[in-house]
Design an enzyme around this catalytic site. Structure first.
Site, PDB file in Angstrom:
ATOM      1  N   HIS A   2     -14.810   0.988 -61.440  1.00 20.72           N
ATOM      2  CA  HIS A   2     -16.114   1.542 -61.050  1.00 20.72           C
ATOM      3  C   HIS A   2     -17.182   1.151 -62.068  1.00 20.72           C
ATOM      4  O   HIS A   2     -17.420   1.892 -63.039  1.00 20.72           O
ATOM      5  CB  HIS A   2     -16.041   3.069 -60.981  1.00 20.72           C
ATOM      6  CG  HIS A   2     -15.353   3.610 -59.784  1.00 20.72           C
ATOM      7  ND1 HIS A   2     -15.978   3.794 -58.573  1.00 20.72           N
ATOM      8  CD2 HIS A   2     -14.073   4.020 -59.616  1.00 20.72           C
ATOM      9  CE1 HIS A   2     -15.130   4.318 -57.702  1.00 20.72           C
ATOM     10  NE2 HIS A   2     -13.950   4.453 -58.306  1.00 20.72           N
ATOM     11  N   CYS A  54     -13.363  -0.168 -55.676  1.00 20.24           N
ATOM     12  CA  CYS A  54     -12.289   0.823 -55.578  1.00 20.24           C
ATOM     13  C   CYS A  54     -11.776   0.960 -54.137  1.00 20.24           C
ATOM     14  O   CYS A  54     -11.038   0.101 -53.670  1.00 20.24           O
ATOM     15  CB  CYS A  54     -12.746   2.167 -56.147  1.00 20.24           C
ATOM     16  SG  CYS A  54     -11.390   3.338 -56.427  1.00 20.24           S
ATOM     17  N   GLU A  93     -20.204   1.448 -61.692  1.00 20.30           N
ATOM     18  CA  GLU A  93     -21.327   2.387 -61.544  1.00 20.30           C
ATOM     19  C   GLU A  93     -21.062   3.724 -62.240  1.00 20.30           C
ATOM     20  O   GLU A  93     -21.978   4.552 -62.370  1.00 20.30           O
ATOM     21  CB  GLU A  93     -21.651   2.616 -60.062  1.00 20.30           C
ATOM     22  CG  GLU A  93     -20.747   3.592 -59.326  1.00 20.30           C
ATOM     23  CD  GLU A  93     -19.404   3.008 -58.901  1.00 20.30           C
ATOM     24  OE1 GLU A  93     -18.769   3.626 -58.030  1.00 20.30           O
ATOM     25  OE2 GLU A  93     -18.976   1.968 -59.438  1.00 20.30           O
TER      26      GLU A  93
END
Length: 235
Positions: free
Chosen positions: A183, A96, A185
């Site tokens: 993302h 990002c 994660e």
């Protein structure tokens, strides 16, 4: 593998009890894939960076609420460190904000997108399959949370995945730099909570569409496997 995490933000304090902070999120997902992982966190947002490019075998940057064009000293310092990593041939993966700053560091441009906020799920087409992109996948569907986008590529960049909303979604530079706008994660619950926390900033239709999109399957595991594969082959 000794991995350095270049931390560019903290998760909102109100969301940390349920979801943790960026270092915990990422380590929790990477360690099962690399059991012998040595993991060091550098708080880049506080001006903490490695003294040399070879302190770790490779580096990973987090997302951030800040923008790459905000003119903050720590962002300029991190950008300069990325240039040093590039020149040294040290592996780096950007997520990002890190994706955007890598492009800027190598001569690209980043601006707020006229398409507006990207939230919830993003659905992307894989254009090129590299050897490290195992398991193979035709798409790359990840959670996103961003306004800025890369709008002009550096000359070294190769587009690996894209969408109409984000044409420069997954990029590779030579054999040692790779970045993604999404993302891997983020889990769905965190994405939903983050959209709630930012509800006043989001157009109502974008908020509703973002929340509804979370019913789709996420390729987070695929992207995490790709990150590990890339870092291992780039060392």
């Amino acid at each position: 593998m000794k991995l350095g995490l270049l931390q560019c933000d903290d998760v909102r304090e109100s969301l940390q009890p349920a979801h943790g902070n960026y270092p915990e999120m990422i380590e929790k997902l990477l360690r099962p894939r690399v059991p012998q992982l040595e993991y060091r966190v550098y708080r880049a947002l506080d001006g903490e960076l490695p003294l040399t490019t070879d302190e770790c075998d490779g580096y990973l940057t987090t997302g951030s609420k800040f923008g790459v064009n905000d003119g903050l000293p720590w962002i300029d310092q991190l950008q300069a460190f990325m240039v040093r990593l590039w020149e040294a041939g040290t592996p780096l993966v950007g997520i990002c904000f890190g994706h955007q700053l890598m492009a800027k560091a190598l001569g690209g441009e980043v601006h707020k997108s006229p398409r507006g906020w990207g939230v919830g799920m993003s659905f992307n087409e894989v254009l090129v399959r590299k050897p490290w992109m195992q398991p193979g996948h035709d798409g790359l569907d990840l959670i996103v949370s961003h306004q800025d986008q890369v709008v002009r590529l550096p000359p070294q960049a190769e587009i690996l995945a894209r969408s109409d909303f984000c044409p420069y979604y997954l990029l590779q530079y030579s054999e040692h730099f790779m970045s993604v706008q999404g993302h891997p994660e983020f889990c769905k619950a965190y994405s939903a909570d983050l959209m709630d926390a930012r509800r006043d900033l989001l157009p109502a239709t974008r908020y509703r569409a973002g929340q509804a999109s979370l019913s789709a399957e996420v390729d987070d595991g695929v992207m995490l496997d790709w990150i590990v594969n890339f870092l291992q082959q780039a060392r």
